[in-house]
Design a protein around this motif. Structure first.
Motif, PDB file in Angstrom:
ATOM      1  N   ARG A   1       0.832  -1.205   0.000  1.00  0.00           N
ATOM      2  CA  ARG A   1       0.000   0.000   0.000  1.00  0.00           C
ATOM      3  C   ARG A   1       0.866   1.255   0.000  1.00  0.00           C
ATOM      4  N   ALA A   2       1.935   1.227   0.802  1.00  0.00           N
ATOM      5  CA  ALA A   2       2.821   2.396   0.868  1.00  0.00           C
ATOM      6  C   ALA A   2       3.514   2.626  -0.467  1.00  0.00           C
ATOM      7  N   PHE A   3       3.938   1.561  -1.138  1.00  0.00           N
ATOM      8  CA  PHE A   3       4.602   1.704  -2.431  1.00  0.00           C
ATOM      9  C   PHE A   3       3.643   2.292  -3.462  1.00  0.00           C
ATOM     10  N   GLU A   4       2.396   1.811  -3.468  1.00  0.00           N
ATOM     11  CA  GLU A   4       1.428   2.333  -4.434  1.00  0.00           C
ATOM     12  C   GLU A   4       1.115   3.799  -4.162  1.00  0.00           C
ATOM     13  N   GLU A   5       0.976   4.176  -2.902  1.00  0.00           N
ATOM     14  CA  GLU A   5       0.642   5.565  -2.570  1.00  0.00           C
ATOM     15  C   GLU A   5       1.778   6.514  -2.951  1.00  0.00           C
TER      16      GLU A   5
ATOM     17  N   GLU B   1       4.251   7.005 -10.777  1.00  0.00           N
ATOM     18  CA  GLU B   1       5.480   6.987 -11.575  1.00  0.00           C
ATOM     19  C   GLU B   1       5.585   5.725 -12.444  1.00  0.00           C
ATOM     20  N   ILE B   2       4.674   4.788 -12.252  1.00  0.00           N
ATOM     21  CA  ILE B   2       4.742   3.516 -12.979  1.00  0.00           C
ATOM     22  C   ILE B   2       3.953   3.628 -14.274  1.00  0.00           C
ATOM     23  N   ASP B   3       4.615   3.299 -15.387  1.00  0.00           N
ATOM     24  CA  ASP B   3       3.951   3.262 -16.679  1.00  0.00           C
ATOM     25  C   ASP B   3       4.493   2.075 -17.468  1.00  0.00           C
ATOM     26  N   ARG B   4       4.228   2.045 -18.767  1.00  0.00           N
ATOM     27  CA  ARG B   4       4.589   0.893 -19.577  1.00  0.00           C
ATOM     28  C   ARG B   4       6.089   0.746 -19.807  1.00  0.00           C
ATOM     29  N   ARG B   5       6.869   1.725 -19.368  1.00  0.00           N
ATOM     30  CA  ARG B   5       8.326   1.597 -19.478  1.00  0.00           C
ATOM     31  C   ARG B   5       8.937   0.950 -18.248  1.00  0.00           C
ATOM     32  N   VAL B   6       8.161   0.745 -17.192  1.00  0.00           N
ATOM     33  CA  VAL B   6       8.696   0.327 -15.895  1.00  0.00           C
ATOM     34  C   VAL B   6       8.447  -1.171 -15.679  1.00  0.00           C
ATOM     35  N   THR B   7       9.508  -1.888 -15.323  1.00  0.00           N
ATOM     36  CA  THR B   7       9.399  -3.270 -14.864  1.00  0.00           C
ATOM     37  C   THR B   7       9.577  -3.271 -13.351  1.00  0.00           C
ATOM     38  N   VAL B   8       8.612  -3.839 -12.635  1.00  0.00           N
ATOM     39  CA  VAL B   8       8.647  -3.909 -11.173  1.00  0.00           C
ATOM     40  C   VAL B   8       9.037  -5.330 -10.774  1.00  0.00           C
ATOM     41  N   VAL B   9      10.069  -5.445  -9.942  1.00  0.00           N
ATOM     42  CA  VAL B   9      10.537  -6.738  -9.452  1.00  0.00           C
ATOM     43  C   VAL B   9      10.370  -6.764  -7.941  1.00  0.00           C
ATOM     44  N   ILE B  10       9.704  -7.771  -7.439  1.00  0.00           N
ATOM     45  CA  ILE B  10       9.504  -7.934  -6.000  1.00  0.00           C
ATOM     46  C   ILE B  10      10.170  -9.238  -5.587  1.00  0.00           C
ATOM     47  N   LEU B  11      11.070  -9.174  -4.611  1.00  0.00           N
ATOM     48  CA  LEU B  11      11.710 -10.374  -4.087  1.00  0.00           C
ATOM     49  C   LEU B  11      11.215 -10.616  -2.673  1.00  0.00           C
ATOM     50  N   GLY B  12      10.581 -11.770  -2.455  1.00  0.00           N
ATOM     51  CA  GLY B  12      10.090 -12.112  -1.121  1.00  0.00           C
ATOM     52  C   GLY B  12       9.417 -13.466  -1.147  1.00  0.00           C
ATOM     53  N   ASP B  13       9.268 -14.066   0.030  1.00  0.00           N
ATOM     54  CA  ASP B  13       8.648 -15.379   0.109  1.00  0.00           C
ATOM     55  C   ASP B  13       7.130 -15.317   0.204  1.00  0.00           C
ATOM     56  N   GLY B  14       6.568 -14.095   0.272  1.00  0.00           N
ATOM     57  CA  GLY B  14       5.115 -13.955   0.297  1.00  0.00           C
ATOM     58  C   GLY B  14       4.476 -14.429   1.581  1.00  0.00           C
ATOM     59  N   ARG B  15       5.247 -14.576   2.655  1.00  0.00           N
ATOM     60  CA  ARG B  15       4.685 -14.993   3.948  1.00  0.00           C
ATOM     61  C   ARG B  15       4.304 -13.740   4.733  1.00  0.00           C
ATOM     62  N   THR B  16       3.022 -13.578   4.923  1.00  0.00           N
ATOM     63  CA  THR B  16       2.464 -12.318   5.415  1.00  0.00           C
ATOM     64  C   THR B  16       2.350 -12.243   6.921  1.00  0.00           C
ATOM     65  N   ASN B  17       2.715 -13.328   7.628  1.00  0.00           N
ATOM     66  CA  ASN B  17       2.519 -13.378   9.090  1.00  0.00           C
ATOM     67  C   ASN B  17       1.045 -13.114   9.442  1.00  0.00           C
ATOM     68  N   TYR B  18       0.176 -13.551   8.546  1.00  0.00           N
ATOM     69  CA  TYR B  18      -1.281 -13.476   8.715  1.00  0.00           C
ATOM     70  C   TYR B  18      -1.805 -12.040   8.703  1.00  0.00           C
ATOM     71  N   PHE B  19      -1.007 -11.071   8.213  1.00  0.00           N
ATOM     72  CA  PHE B  19      -1.532  -9.739   7.932  1.00  0.00           C
ATOM     73  C   PHE B  19      -2.233  -9.772   6.561  1.00  0.00           C
ATOM     74  N   ALA B  20      -2.942  -8.713   6.224  1.00  0.00           N
ATOM     75  CA  ALA B  20      -3.594  -8.616   4.916  1.00  0.00           C
ATOM     76  C   ALA B  20      -2.538  -8.662   3.820  1.00  0.00           C
ATOM     77  N   ASP B  21      -2.780  -9.444   2.758  1.00  0.00           N
ATOM     78  CA  ASP B  21      -1.765  -9.583   1.706  1.00  0.00           C
ATOM     79  C   ASP B  21      -1.839  -8.481   0.645  1.00  0.00           C
ATOM     80  N   GLU B  22      -2.997  -7.840   0.467  1.00  0.00           N
ATOM     81  CA  GLU B  22      -3.172  -6.753  -0.514  1.00  0.00           C
ATOM     82  C   GLU B  22      -2.700  -7.167  -1.911  1.00  0.00           C
TER      83      GLU B  22
END
Length: 467
Positions: free
Chosen positions: A374-378, A383-404
Motif C-alpha cells: 500500500r505504501a509503495f502504491e501511494e 510513476e509507474i507506466d509501460r516503461r517500468v518493470t517492477v521486481v519484487i523479491l520475497g517469500d510472500g509470507r504475510t505473518n497473517y496480515f492482509a496480503d493486498e
C-alpha cells in the motif's frame, strides 16, 4: 570391476552428486592406479575425483559403504543378477527367448523401453529415468502428495504395465518348459526384479521432487545449493559468481548497443534500392532501433527468512545499473524505504552492511507485505507506466496480515511487467501464512530463486523484459 565402478557412479548420481563423463574417466584411471585390494584406498581415490566440497565427504562415505555392503546394490544386468541367484545358463536362455518374443509382440517403442530397462543394469535404468521425456512428465509435480500419481505416469511412459502383463503370461510358459519348481522360482525372481524396478522409479520421482523444492541439491556445485544451506566461504564464492554474471550481462548490453547504433537491415527498403543496380543489393538500407529507455523498480524483503537472496539481488541491481535507463531500489520488512541514493552515495558492500544492521528499515518486526505494498502504491504508483518493470523479491509470507494482492494486480496493469522472485518452491506456496498463490495470480510471472543458479536465471529474465 569396471562395471561395478560404473554402477557405483550411477548410485552417486542418485544420491545427488554431479559426476560428469570426464570425471567417470578419471575415476576409472584412479581405480587402475590404486587397485581394488585396499577398500579404503579405493574409496578415497574415487572420492578425490567426485567429491568437490568437504561438507559432502561424509555423505560420500555413506554412499560408498551402502553400495559395497553385502546388502547393497546388485551389480550387473538382469542375467547376471539371476545367475547370482543360482539359475543356470540354459534356464536363462529360455527366459531370454520368452522376453524377446514378448518385447516383439508389444509393438510400441515405449513398451520396448520397459523390457530393455528390466533386462539392463541399474545404471541403464537411471539413464532412462534422467532422459528428457521423463523430465517432461515430472515437470508439473509440486507436492509430495503427487509422488504416487507421477510415479505411475513414469511407469506408463516406460511401459511397465505391459511388462507386468507379459510376465504373467511368461510364468506359465516357464513352468511348462522348466517344470513347476524351477519355472515358478524363475518367474518369482523375475517378478521381484520388476518390483525392484518399480521401487527405483518411485525413488527417482521422490528425489526429483526433493531437488525441485531445494531440500537436496541437484549437484555439488555452490550455484545449486539452497541459500539457507550456504556457509560463509560458500557465500563468498556465490557472491563472486553473481558479480561475474552482472559483468557478462553488461558486456552483452554494450555489444548490443554498438550493433544498435548501426541499425538493423530493412529488407523492404534494401530490395527497393536494389532496383537501381539490377536487383543486386549493393547498399543495404538500415533502420534505427527505437529505444524507449526502460526502467526498473526493485522491492526486496530483507527479513531474516530471505536476507541472503535479497543481498544477492541487490548486488545484481547495483552492478547492472546500465542495463536500464534508471534503476530504483527499495527494501522492506514492516516498513518501506528507498535505497537508490544510498547505493549511489557509498560502495555496494557498505550500503548492504547498513541494510543488514537494520539502519535503513527496522528488522525487529515481522514482514508486513500488505502495509508495504500500500505504501509503495501511494508514494510511487503514479510513476509507474509501460516503461517500468517492477521486481519484487520475497517469500510472500504475510505473518497473517492482509496480503493486498489487489495492489500487485493494479501495479501490473500499469507497468510493463511485475516479476515476483520467490525463494520458496511452488510446493510451499499457500501453506501456513504464505499468500504466494494470490501473489502469483496477480503478478505477470513468478520466478523461483532458491539457489544462485535459479537467481541467475531470474536475473536474465528481468533483463530480457527491458527489450
Amino acid at each position: 570391476m569396471l562395471l561395478s565402478i560404473d554402477e557405483f557412479l550411477w548410485a552417486l548420481r542418485r544420491d545427488g552428486f554431479a559426476v560428469s563423463t570426464s570425471q567417470a574417466i578419471d575415476v576409472a584411471r584412479a581405480c587402475a592406479l590404486v587397485g581394488v585390494a585396499d577398500r579404503a584406498a579405493l574409496r578415497d581415490a574415487i572420492g578425490a575425483v567426485v567429491v568437490e566440497r568437504a561438507a559432502d565427504l561424509r555423505r560420500y562415505h555413506e554412499s560408498f559403504e551402502r553400495f559395497f555392503s553385502p546388502e547393497g546394490a546388485h551389480v550387473g544386468d538382469l542375467w547376471g543378477r539371476l545367475r547370482e541367484r543360482g539359475f543356470s545358463d540354459g534356464e536363462l536362455s529360455a527366459l531370454r527367448d520368452l522376453l524377446s518374443a514378448a518385447a516383439e509382440r508389444s509393438g510400441t517403442s515405449g513398451d520396448a523401453v520397459g523390457f530393455h530397462a528390466l533386462a539392463g543394469s541399474a545404471g541403464e535404468l537411471d539413464s532412462v529415468l534422467r532422459s528428457a521425456g521423463i523430465a517432461r512428465v515430472l515437470a508439473p509435480m509440486t507436492s509430495s502428495l503427487q509422488v504416487g500419481f507421477f510415479a505411475q505416469r513414469v511407469m506408463d511412459q516406460l511401459g511397465v504395465p505391459a511388462v507386468a502383463s507379459a510376465l504373467r503370461r511368461i510364468r506359465s510358459a516357464l513352468q511348462e518348459a522348466l517344470g513347476d519348481d524351477r519355472g515358478g522360482a524363475l518367474a518369482d525372481a523375475l517378478t521381484a526384479e520388476l518390483d525392484r524396478m518399480r521401487r527405483r522409479v518411485r525413488e527417482h520421482v521422490a528425489l526429483t521432487l526433493r531437488r525441485s523444492e531445494g531440500e537436496e541439491p541437484a549437484s555439488a556445485g555452490r550455484m545449486d545449493v539452497p541459500f539457507a544451506s550456504l556457509g560463509e566461504g560458500e557465500l563468498d564464492e556465490v557472491r563472486r559468481a553473481v558479480r561475474e554474471l552482472s559483468e557478462r550481462l553488461r558486456g552483452a548490453e554494450r555489444l548490443r548497443r554498438r550493433r544498435a547504433r548501426r541499425g538493423r537491415i530493412d529488407p523492404h527498403r534494401t530490395l527497393r534500392r536494389s532496383l537501381q543496380t539490377g536487383g543486386v543489393p549493393f547498399q543495404p538500407a538500415r533502420r534505427a532501433r527505437r529505444r524507449d529507455k526502460p526502467r526498473l523498480m526493485v522491492l526486496c524483503d530483507v527479513s531474516d527468512s530471505v536476507r541472503v537472496a535479497a543481498r544477492f539481488m541487490l548486488e545484481f541491481v547495483c552492478a547492472a545499473q546500465e542495463l536500464f535507463d534508471r534503476t530504483r531500489s527499495f527494501v522492506f520488512v514492516s516498513e518501506l524505504a528507498e535505497t537508490t541514493e544510498l547505493f549511489e552515495a557509498m560502495p555496494t558492500n557498505a550500503a548492504l552492511e547498513r541494510i543488514q544492521r537494520g539502519e535503513v528499515v527496522s528488522r525487529a518486526h515481522n514482514s508486513n507485505y500488505g502495509r508495504v505494498l500500500r505504501a509503495f502504491e501511494e508514494r510511487h504508483g503514479r510513476e509507474i507506466d509501460r516503461r517500468v518493470t517492477v521486481v519484487i523479491l520475497g517469500d510472500g509470507r504475510t505473518n497473517y496480515f492482509a496480503d493486498e494482492a489487489d495492489v500487485v494486480r493494479r501495479i501490473r496493469d500499469r507497468a510493463r511487467a511485475v516479476l515476483w522472485l520467490c525463494p520458496e518452491g511452488p510446493g510451499a506456496w499457500g501453506t501456513g501464512d504464505s499468500a504466494m498463490l494470490r501473489y502469483a495470480a496477480a503478478s505477470t510471472k513468478v520466478l523461483v530463486a532458491r539457489t544462485a543458479r535459479e537467481l541467475e536465471t531470474a536475473a536474465r529474465e528481468v533483463v530480457a523484459r527491458r527489450a
